[in-house]
Design a protein around this motif. Structure first.
Motif, PDB file in Angstrom:
ATOM      1  N   PHE A   1       0.865  -1.177   0.000  1.00  0.00           N
ATOM      2  CA  PHE A   1       0.000   0.000   0.000  1.00  0.00           C
ATOM      3  C   PHE A   1       0.897   1.220   0.000  1.00  0.00           C
ATOM      4  CE2 PHE A   1      -1.755   3.385   2.641  1.00  0.00           C
ATOM      5  CZ  PHE A   1      -2.891   3.695   1.924  1.00  0.00           C
ATOM      6  N   PHE A   2       0.638   2.158  -0.910  1.00  0.00           N
ATOM      7  CA  PHE A   2       1.434   3.374  -0.999  1.00  0.00           C
ATOM      8  C   PHE A   2       0.610   4.571  -0.554  1.00  0.00           C
ATOM      9  CE2 PHE A   2       3.324   0.742  -4.392  1.00  0.00           C
ATOM     10  CZ  PHE A   2       4.655   0.761  -3.986  1.00  0.00           C
ATOM     11  N   TYR A   3       1.244   5.456   0.195  1.00  0.00           N
ATOM     12  CA  TYR A   3       0.664   6.765   0.504  1.00  0.00           C
ATOM     13  C   TYR A   3       1.494   7.779  -0.271  1.00  0.00           C
ATOM     14  CZ  TYR A   3      -0.250  11.165   2.797  1.00  0.00           C
ATOM     15  OH  TYR A   3      -0.563  12.477   3.033  1.00  0.00           O
ATOM     16  N   ALA A   4       0.851   8.521  -1.155  1.00  0.00           N
ATOM     17  CA  ALA A   4       1.550   9.512  -1.979  1.00  0.00           C
ATOM     18  C   ALA A   4       1.152  10.920  -1.549  1.00  0.00           C
ATOM     19  CB  ALA A   4       1.213   9.293  -3.452  1.00  0.00           C
ATOM     20  N   ASP A   5       2.131  11.748  -1.326  1.00  0.00           N
ATOM     21  CA  ASP A   5       1.910  13.136  -0.933  1.00  0.00           C
ATOM     22  C   ASP A   5       2.849  14.018  -1.756  1.00  0.00           C
ATOM     23  OD1 ASP A   5       0.998  15.362   0.429  1.00  0.00           O
ATOM     24  OD2 ASP A   5       2.291  15.038   2.154  1.00  0.00           O
ATOM     25  N   PRO A   6       2.554  14.139  -3.068  1.00  0.00           N
ATOM     26  CA  PRO A   6       3.438  14.916  -3.939  1.00  0.00           C
ATOM     27  C   PRO A   6       3.303  16.419  -3.678  1.00  0.00           C
ATOM     28  CG  PRO A   6       1.473  14.315  -5.131  1.00  0.00           C
ATOM     29  CD  PRO A   6       1.377  13.641  -3.784  1.00  0.00           C
ATOM     30  N   PRO A   7       4.203  17.199  -4.250  1.00  0.00           N
ATOM     31  CA  PRO A   7       4.053  18.658  -4.147  1.00  0.00           C
ATOM     32  C   PRO A   7       2.685  19.079  -4.682  1.00  0.00           C
ATOM     33  CG  PRO A   7       6.191  18.092  -5.058  1.00  0.00           C
ATOM     34  CD  PRO A   7       5.397  16.818  -5.004  1.00  0.00           C
TER      35      PRO A   7
ATOM     36  N   ALA B   1       0.080   5.139 -12.463  1.00  0.00           N
ATOM     37  CA  ALA B   1       0.530   4.190 -11.442  1.00  0.00           C
ATOM     38  C   ALA B   1      -0.601   3.834 -10.480  1.00  0.00           C
ATOM     39  CB  ALA B   1       1.718   4.768 -10.665  1.00  0.00           C
ATOM     40  N   MET B   2      -1.477   4.796 -10.203  1.00  0.00           N
ATOM     41  CA  MET B   2      -2.598   4.535  -9.301  1.00  0.00           C
ATOM     42  C   MET B   2      -3.586   3.545  -9.903  1.00  0.00           C
ATOM     43  SD  MET B   2      -3.410   8.163  -7.436  1.00  0.00           S
ATOM     44  CE  MET B   2      -4.768   7.486  -6.484  1.00  0.00           C
TER      45      MET B   2
ATOM     46  N   VAL C   1      -3.026   2.687  -3.850  1.00  0.00           N
ATOM     47  CA  VAL C   1      -2.466   3.999  -3.540  1.00  0.00           C
ATOM     48  C   VAL C   1      -3.552   4.898  -2.955  1.00  0.00           C
ATOM     49  CG1 VAL C   1      -1.278   6.025  -4.484  1.00  0.00           C
ATOM     50  CG2 VAL C   1      -0.897   3.786  -5.514  1.00  0.00           C
ATOM     51  N   ILE C   2      -3.151   5.695  -1.970  1.00  0.00           N
ATOM     52  CA  ILE C   2      -3.978   6.805  -1.507  1.00  0.00           C
ATOM     53  C   ILE C   2      -3.124   8.056  -1.682  1.00  0.00           C
ATOM     54  CG2 ILE C   2      -3.314   6.571   0.912  1.00  0.00           C
ATOM     55  CD1 ILE C   2      -6.186   7.447   1.618  1.00  0.00           C
TER      56      ILE C   2
ATOM     57  N   ASN D   1      -7.698   4.725  -5.063  1.00  0.00           N
ATOM     58  CA  ASN D   1      -7.938   3.968  -6.274  1.00  0.00           C
ATOM     59  C   ASN D   1      -8.665   2.660  -6.021  1.00  0.00           C
ATOM     60  OD1 ASN D   1      -5.854   2.610  -5.085  1.00  0.00           O
ATOM     61  ND2 ASN D   1      -4.661   2.363  -6.948  1.00  0.00           N
ATOM     62  N   ARG D   2      -8.942   2.327  -4.780  1.00  0.00           N
ATOM     63  CA  ARG D   2      -9.665   1.077  -4.477  1.00  0.00           C
ATOM     64  C   ARG D   2     -10.597   1.287  -3.317  1.00  0.00           C
ATOM     65  NH1 ARG D   2      -5.659  -3.849  -5.834  1.00  0.00           N
ATOM     66  NH2 ARG D   2      -4.825  -2.907  -7.672  1.00  0.00           N
TER      67      ARG D   2
END
Length: 123
Positions: free
Chosen positions: A44-50, A72-73, A78-79, A122-123
């Motif tokens: 499980f990925f947590y993404a916090d991009p700029p 990718a999501m 991914v959240i 995404n899920r």
């Protein structure tokens, strides 16, 4: 005036941090390489991009990076948390999106400010 941590409490804080981070690996590489390397059925990925069109970041994150992130999501779990912007809403329109209203204050300033953020799953 900033309060300093008493010396006798520093050791306890460092010990707690060491215990909490035991087994954690910190890596510094492009996010897409990281996703490819670690994406598994159980990951499980947590993404916090700029935040999109927000200044002040040390590294650039152009629109193509957001497009790659959306792609990718579609494949992994991914959240994503990101600023609420019409461009972002359009790009991630096929995903489940929740808008959050946040109230925060900076440092000792008691003035509260509001900000909206999107949480995209995404899920």
């Amino acid at each position: 005036m900033t309060k300093l941590t008493p010396p006798h409490k520093i050791k306890a804080k460092l010990t707690a941090a060491k215990t909490r981070l035991n087994g954690v690996f910190v890596e510094n590489e492009p996010w897409e390489r990281y996703f490819k390397r670690y994406d598994r059925e159980h990951t499980f990925f947590y993404a916090d991009p700029p935040y999109w069109q927000t200044a002040g970041y040390a590294r650039s994150f152009d629109w193509m990076q957001y497009e790659l992130l959306a792609k990718a999501m579609a494949e992994g779990k991914v959240i994503l948390s990101i600023n609420d912007h019409p461009d972002i809403r359009e790009l991630f329109k096929d995903f489940r999106t929740t808008r959050l209203e946040l109230i925060y204050s900076v440092s000792r300033d008691k003035t509260q400010k509001t900000s909206s953020k999107l949480v995209i799953c995404n899920r």
